[in-house]
Design a protein around this motif. Structure first.
Motif, PDB file in Angstrom:
ATOM      1  N   LYS A 265       0.847  -1.194   0.000  1.00 17.57           N
ATOM      2  CA  LYS A 265       0.000   0.000   0.000  1.00 17.57           C
ATOM      3  C   LYS A 265       0.887   1.251   0.000  1.00 17.57           C
ATOM      4  CE  LYS A 265      -4.228   1.790   1.803  1.00 17.57           C
ATOM      5  NZ  LYS A 265      -5.481   1.183   1.496  1.00 17.57           N
ATOM      6  N   GLY A 266       0.819   2.006  -1.103  1.00 17.18           N
ATOM      7  CA  GLY A 266       1.564   3.251  -1.226  1.00 17.18           C
ATOM      8  C   GLY A 266       3.004   3.139  -1.670  1.00 17.18           C
TER       9      GLY A 266
ATOM     10  N   MET B 196      -3.224   2.661  -3.994  1.00 15.25           N
ATOM     11  CA  MET B 196      -4.103   3.288  -3.006  1.00 15.25           C
ATOM     12  C   MET B 196      -5.552   3.394  -3.475  1.00 15.25           C
ATOM     13  SD  MET B 196      -1.905   4.106  -0.577  1.00 15.25           S
ATOM     14  CE  MET B 196      -2.625   5.409   0.400  1.00 15.25           C
TER      15      MET B 196
ATOM     16  N   LYS C 184       6.810   5.993  -4.010  1.00 19.21           N
ATOM     17  CA  LYS C 184       6.168   6.063  -2.702  1.00 19.21           C
ATOM     18  C   LYS C 184       5.174   7.214  -2.671  1.00 19.21           C
ATOM     19  CE  LYS C 184       9.014   5.786   0.675  1.00 19.21           C
ATOM     20  NZ  LYS C 184      10.020   6.084   1.699  1.00 19.21           N
ATOM     21  N   VAL C 185       3.967   6.937  -2.210  1.00 20.96           N
ATOM     22  CA  VAL C 185       2.945   7.971  -2.067  1.00 20.96           C
ATOM     23  C   VAL C 185       3.294   8.848  -0.876  1.00 20.96           C
ATOM     24  CG1 VAL C 185       0.510   8.385  -1.512  1.00 20.96           C
ATOM     25  CG2 VAL C 185       1.129   6.612  -3.138  1.00 20.96           C
TER      26      VAL C 185
ATOM     27  N   SER D  15       3.219  11.601  -5.303  1.00 27.78           N
ATOM     28  CA  SER D  15       4.182  10.555  -4.997  1.00 27.78           C
ATOM     29  C   SER D  15       5.581  10.994  -5.394  1.00 27.78           C
ATOM     30  CB  SER D  15       3.797   9.260  -5.718  1.00 27.78           C
ATOM     31  OG  SER D  15       3.686   9.479  -7.110  1.00 27.78           O
TER      32      SER D  15
END
Length: 147
Positions: A38-39, A78, A109-110, A120
């Motif tokens: 996630k992310g 996401m 990476k967010v 990001s």
């Protein structure tokens, strides 16, 4: 499970494990999905002779494409099923010449998510962690049309 029913993280993880094929762009710019959480996504990317400029160095478009891919895919992890995204801004800093035929690691990476935008960052590094390119991206979140 059908792709249209998968959320973004499920879709990215299905590509990582081989349950879904990698995108065609990963043939043009050799990228292999390594992991998706996630992310965060991680790819391996390798520039070769197909990616050189007239002077014989790796064209900046290689790093830009890899950075667009990892920053966008990080945002994708996401998203809910049926929700899409589109890059509306990509800022890439090329810090060192990209070597040919050397596996590089790209991580996206967010750093911020809202209902309408995902922001990001990404970096392209060698096996020792030396940074060759850095990027930030803004993605517009594309909600499904209501019937």
């Amino acid at each position: 499970m059908h792709v249209e029913n998968m959320n973004g993280l499920e879709l990215m993880q299905a590509v990582v494990c081989g349950a879904l094929p990698h995108p065609n762009m990963a043939d043009t710019i050799p990228m292999k999905f390594i992991s998706a959480d996630k992310g965060v996504v991680v790819f391996e990317a390798i520039a070769d002779d197909r990616h050189t400029n007239p002077l014989g160095g790796v064209h900046g478009g290689f790093a830009a494409t890899v950075m667009d891919s990892v920053t966008g895919c990080a945002v994708h992890t996401m998203l809910d099923a049926g929700v899409g995204y589109g890059t509306i801004d990509l800022n890439v800093k090329m810090l060192k010449a990209i070597p040919k035929n050397m596996p590089m690691i790209a991580e996206g990476k967010v750093i911020s998510m809202s209902k309408s935008l995902g922001v990001s960052e990404g970096k392209l590094v060698d096996k020792n962690g030396k940074v060759y390119a850095y990027a930030s991206a803004t993605c517009m979140i594309l909600l499904p049309k209501k019937s």
